[in-house]
Design an enzyme around this catalytic site. Structure first.
Site, short mmCIF file in Angstrom:
data_model
loop_
_atom_site.label_atom_id
_atom_site.label_comp_id
_atom_site.label_asym_id
_atom_site.label_seq_id
_atom_site.Cartn_x
_atom_site.Cartn_y
_atom_site.Cartn_z
N ASN A 7 0.87 -1.18 0.00
CA ASN A 7 0.00 0.00 0.00
C ASN A 7 0.91 1.24 0.00
OD1 ASN A 7 -1.73 2.09 0.58
ND2 ASN A 7 -2.63 1.14 2.40
N ARG A 99 -2.75 -2.07 -3.14
CA ARG A 99 -3.94 -1.28 -2.87
C ARG A 99 -4.00 -0.16 -3.89
NH1 ARG A 99 -5.05 3.33 1.38
NH2 ARG A 99 -7.24 3.61 0.94
N HIS A 189 -12.83 3.68 0.42
CA HIS A 189 -12.91 2.68 1.49
C HIS A 189 -13.69 1.43 1.04
CE1 HIS A 189 -12.59 5.97 4.86
NE2 HIS A 189 -11.39 5.48 4.56
N ARG A 250 -10.88 16.45 7.66
CA ARG A 250 -11.71 16.86 6.53
C ARG A 250 -13.09 17.30 7.01
NH1 ARG A 250 -10.50 11.52 3.96
NH2 ARG A 250 -8.47 11.73 2.98
N GLU A 396 -8.48 -4.73 5.44
CA GLU A 396 -8.39 -4.49 3.99
C GLU A 396 -7.26 -5.31 3.37
OE1 GLU A 396 -9.26 0.08 3.41
OE2 GLU A 396 -8.63 -0.35 5.44
#
Ligand code: AMP
Length: 415
Positions: A7, A99, A189, A250, A396
């Site tokens: 990743n 990823r 996601h 965010r 993940e």
């Protein structure tokens, strides 16, 4: 088979080695053997490597790019010092799984990497100018280091959401903008939402099309997903991860006029305004203290900090709004599943996000909620809650390893 999961961020490289095969997937016995993180790639890098049940090492070294970082990892995992069971040299790695962040409309599934797939990821760069180039750096480095004959696959964050219908993925802006630029909601996601929906299905022994759940990935980045009949019907992140829930830094949903207002009244550029919404807003922006939920909860408890409480309340309120919206959109959900650093660990946030939702048939069991902190899958709703509530730790990397194996073997995807 040992799958090397990679990743790559713009200045980081995370990896895991996962031992999996089709039989192991069936009985969930596949497992991580080792993992690591290289931060600050391009300068004096901070390196952490760990073998499960064994060594954890930390070091610093100047690693000038992703290739140098990957070389460092490979040297370590094949060294006598690491002693990873079943890994002696590079030939013990059967495939590499990357990823991928943005696969746009092009990648509805995980893909075996070849020239065409690389060109496809390049084509998606305008939609993910930071993430996709980092993915590509990882792919190029792995191709050079492992050689062209080692199979590699890429698993996209956006793929799971490719089932969203037009009425949920389109923005209400002139349709030509979608035609010309593919401006639309993509969602992120996806690998996590897919994994959680899959675990829910396994826990309840259901067929895929019987899964009707709202998955809540609450970490530093946060998103919700309405999973109807086993497919993503809607999700809260949009063209970029800025939309939707309130997050660590965010803002989530906001009236775009705020940007125009800031440009005119604060004298900042559009880029600076977006930087403010992405990096200085959310929990950090409201509290003025931190983007870390654990610290905010401590501040609230120990110092009754008003703005820490405000940030937490706003965060939970936004989660509630999405639960309500998705229950309406799905015409009812069977369960809500919490995951991510906050969703898996924070008793307080789960409690506050599920509070006063009895009208929607959602009742959290306070005691069970308090027990759900050890990375275990647990149901935390009361017996009479119409909508079940679960805590399901995400993984993940495991899903990336499983997809990589299936892509490489050309085996059908289970989920
Ligand atoms: P992630 O991005 O999934 O690693 O999640 C990071 C977020 O999870 C940070 O805001 C952490 O503060 C939060 N987190 C981790 N453990 C806890 C905890 N026990 N209570 C509250 N928040 C937590």
């Amino acid at each position: 088979m040992n799958i090397f999961v990679l990743n790559c961020g713009s200045s980081s490289l995370k990896w895991q080695i996962i031992d999996t095969d089709l039989e192991m997937i069936k009985d969930d016995s596949d497992k991580m053997l080792a993992k690591g993180l290289v931060e600050r790639v391009g300068s004096q890098s901070l390196i952490t490597y760990e073998v499960v049940g064994g060594k954890k090492v930390k070091m610093t070294e100047a690693l000038r790019d992703h290739k140098a970082a990957l070389n460092h990892v490979i040297k370590w995992i094949t060294s006598a010092e690491a002693k990873i069971p079943g890994i002696n040299d590079l030939s013990d790695i059967a495939a590499v799984g990357h990823r991928g962040v943005h696969g746009a409309e092009r990648f509805k599934r995980s893909a075996k990497i070849d020239k065409e797939v690389i060109a496809g990821i390049e084509d998606c760069i305008p939609l993910a100018p930071l993430h996709n180039p980092a993915n590509l750096k990882g792919i190029y480095a792995a191709q050079e280091i492992f050689g062209p004959s080692l199979p590699q696959a890429v698993v996209f964050d956006t793929s799971f959401h490719s089932t969203m219908p037009e009425e949920t993925y389109l923005y209400a802006v002139p349709y030509q903008l979608y035609r010309r630029f593919k401006i639309r909601k993509y969602g992120f996601h996806g690998t996590s939402h897919r994994f959680i929906a899959y675990r829910y299905r396994k826990l309840n022994d259901l067929e895929r099309d019987q899964v009707n759940v709202i998955t809540l990935h609450l970490g530093n980045g946060c998103s919700a997903c309405a999973v109807k009949n086993g497919q993503s019907l809607d999700t809260s992140m949009g063209l970029t991860p800025l939309e939707g829930l309130m997050m660590g830094t965010r803002s989530g949903d906001i009236d775009p006029t705020v940007i125009e207002f800031l440009v005119h009244n604060e004298g900042i550029s559009v880029e600076e305004a977006f930087n403010l919404l992405n990096k200085r807003s959310g929990l950090l922006g409201i509290s003025g203290l931190t983007n870390d939920m654990r610290e905010l909860i401590d501040e609230e408890r120990e110092h009754q900090d008003r703005r820490a409480t405000l940030a937490i309340d706003m965060f939970c309120n936004r989660v509630k709004k999405y639960i309500g919206a998705y229950i309406a959109e799905m015409n009812g959900a069977d369960a809500i599943c919490f995951t991510g650093g906050i969703g898996e660990n924070s008793v307080e946030i789960r409690k506050r996000a599920c509070q006063d939702l009895e009208a929607l048939g959602i009742k959290i069991d306070i005691k069970l909620n308090e027990q759900a902190v050890c990375g275990k899958e647990m149901k935390i709703s009361t017996e009479d809650s119409k909508v079940a509530i679960y805590v399901i730790p995400t993984n993940e990397e495991l899903l990336i390893a499983r997809d990589t194996l299936r892509v490489v073997l050309n085996a059908p995807r289970v989920w």
